[in-house]
Design a protein around this motif. Structure first.
Motif, mmCIF file in Angstrom:
data_model
loop_
_atom_site.group_PDB
_atom_site.id
_atom_site.type_symbol
_atom_site.label_atom_id
_atom_site.label_comp_id
_atom_site.label_asym_id
_atom_site.label_seq_id
_atom_site.Cartn_x
_atom_site.Cartn_y
_atom_site.Cartn_z
ATOM 1 N N VAL A 119 0.855 -1.182 0.000
ATOM 2 C CA VAL A 119 0.000 0.000 0.000
ATOM 3 C C VAL A 119 0.896 1.239 0.000
ATOM 4 O O VAL A 119 1.803 1.354 0.820
ATOM 5 N N GLU A 165 2.737 -2.477 4.580
ATOM 6 C CA GLU A 165 2.275 -3.842 4.443
ATOM 7 C C GLU A 165 0.765 -3.846 4.201
ATOM 8 O O GLU A 165 0.020 -3.049 4.780
ATOM 9 N N LEU A 187 -2.835 -5.229 4.773
ATOM 10 C CA LEU A 187 -3.503 -5.946 5.868
ATOM 11 C C LEU A 187 -4.802 -6.553 5.373
ATOM 12 O O LEU A 187 -5.520 -5.935 4.579
ATOM 13 N N ASN A 242 -12.521 3.391 -5.345
ATOM 14 C CA ASN A 242 -12.854 3.956 -4.038
ATOM 15 C C ASN A 242 -13.644 5.245 -4.192
ATOM 16 O O ASN A 242 -13.458 5.990 -5.137
ATOM 17 N N MET A 259 -8.376 -2.178 10.767
ATOM 18 C CA MET A 259 -8.539 -3.475 10.123
ATOM 19 C C MET A 259 -8.546 -4.503 11.242
ATOM 20 O O MET A 259 -7.626 -4.537 12.062
#
Ligand code: AMP
Ligand code: GLY
Length: 418
Positions: A141, A185, A187, A223, A272
């Motif tokens: 990301v 990273e 998730l 999005n 998350m």
């Protein structure tokens, strides 16, 4: 009291709606507001970034409390300007709003305070960012450091996409906001939005809510600002809630206070829920949109009391009261959104909504007495019910009632929780 709300979206309409129910409130102003807000408040044509004008207006009008909706004026220091003028204001200072205004500031603070978040590295030059990416084969990301109107995050499924994202950011797509980047990273899990009132020391979470960021059914497509939300979230258990308060919210507020930037206002933690427990995706320094719409329909307590306690450092004395059941909001968007979209389409049916259904306006205006569309997100049709299923049935009955040319919406809001 005379209250001023800064902003013009569905979130601000829901705040105006809730504040208008407080027996303490005599007059409400909204800058600049929209055609729906105009039914409850006096709309004042001052843009949220015109901080000097807003201070002048509040001073001359005798505003007792100003509530700031969007992040841009908060990050630009609107709260500091109001405080300097001795005007009570709800929201974090410029220094505290960096939790949203700089992703690097937020990540570094979390790392120092031991708050669980995705592993990351930060870069201020393209070459080292690209070299770093080469070491990670999986999805990554890429995030622009600064504010980018919700568009500064790229979830890259492969190395080429990740490299493209880094290149466009350093090429200036987001101006200065993208001249530093975070690479983190990826998730996996369910996303939940936790909003909490914070008075600098005490954290008072609202009910958990869940947004639906992608434009298409089943979380597909690009999005958006958010296509719908519901609250509470059934899989957000009391065990998870305890972890979020003890490992995320309290340590963050404590670290901010210790660093000299006590956080006062509402802190929005985008989480998350991973197999390793809840982790922070991002912080926002304001109420969420559209999460605020269902949350305000569920909140029983007087919002003005809570905001005053927040400003005065008295949240420890407050307990939030909620209506039982659930609430859900479905966003009606213009054709083409989130790309370029149509505007000026007449809206019908707003006067015949089923009872108890609220249409919070996001992008509407009045043209010769006719309500027309004026934004990508147009309305958030919101309702409360004895459970989520009932709330959704009511909200979707409202969705059927309202129409405009090109109306698009998701039919699966809340389905993950049913
Ligand atoms: P933001 O604009 O920071 O809210 O990010 C937009 C969306 O990108 C979030 O709502 C997530 O769906 C996704 N996202 C951000 N960071 C991560 C991450 N580390 N792993 C997976 N998805 C992410
Ligand atoms: N609902 C996403 C946001 O307010 O940022």
């Amino acid at each position: 009291m005379r209250i001023l709300i800064v902003g013009s979206g569905g979130r601000e309409h829901a705040l105006v709606w809730k504040i208008s129910q407080s027996p303490k409130v005599k007059e409400i102003y909204c800058a600049p507001g929209n055609a729906g807000i105009a039914k409850l408040a006096t709309c004042v044509p001052i843009e949220p970034d015109n901080i000097n004008e807003l201070v002048n207006f509040a001073r001359h009008t005798g505003i007792d409390l100003t509530v700031v909706g969007p992040e841009a004026p908060l990050v630009a220091g609107i709260v500091d300007a109001f405080k300097e003028a001795n005007l009570p204001v709800f929201g974090p200072s410029k220094a505290a709003a960096r939790l949203e205004g700089s992703k690097i500031f937020a990540k570094d603070l979390m790392r120092k305070a031991g708050v669980p978040t995705a592993d990351y590295a930060t870069f201020d030059d393209e070459e080292s960012a690209l070299a770093y990416l080469g070491k990670y084969p999986g999805p990554m990301v890429i995030k622009a450091d600064g504010l980018a109107a919700g568009k500064g995050v790229v979830v890259a499924s492969n190395l080429d996409e990740a490299k493209d994202a880094v290149k466009t950011m350093f090429a200036g797509k987001f101006g200065n906001a993208g001249h530093k980047v975070v690479i983190e990273e990826f998730l996996k899990g369910q996303e939940v939005s936790i909003l909490a009132f914070c008075d600098g020391k005490t954290v008072l979470p609202l009910l958990p809510s869940q947004d639906h960021k992608r434009v298409g059914e089943g979380d597909t497509g690009p999005n958006t600002g958010g296509m719908g939300a519901y609250a509470p979230v059934p899989f957000y258990t009391s065990e998870v809630s305890k972890q979020v308060v003890e490992k995320i919210l309290e340590p963050t507020i404590k670290a901010m206070a210790e660093a000299g930037y006590p956080y006062q206002g509402v802190l929005y933690a985008g989480l998350m829920l991973t197999s390793d427990g809840p982790k922070v995706l991002e912080f926002n320094c304001r109420f969420g949109d559209p999460e605020t719409q269902p949350l305000m329909m569920l909140l029983k307590s007087d919002l003005v009391d809570i905001m005053e306690a927040t400003i005065n450092g008295q949240l420890a004395e407050i307990e939030l009261e909620w209506y039982p059941g659930s609430a859900a909001g479905v966003v009606l968007a213009s054709a083409g959104y989130p790309g370029s979209y149509t505007k000026g389409e007449p809206i019908s049916g707003l006067d015949s909504l089923p009872s108890g259904v609220e249409a919070f306006h996001a992008g509407t205006s009045l043209k010769k007495g006719q309500m027309v569309t004026a934004g990508g997100r147009v309305l958030c049709i919101t309702a409360r019910g004895e459970n989520l299923k009932a709330a959704l049935e009511k909200a979707y009955a409202g969705v059927e009632t309202v129409d405009f040319k090109g109306k698009q919406y998701r039919t699966d809001i809340g389905h993950k929780a049913l």
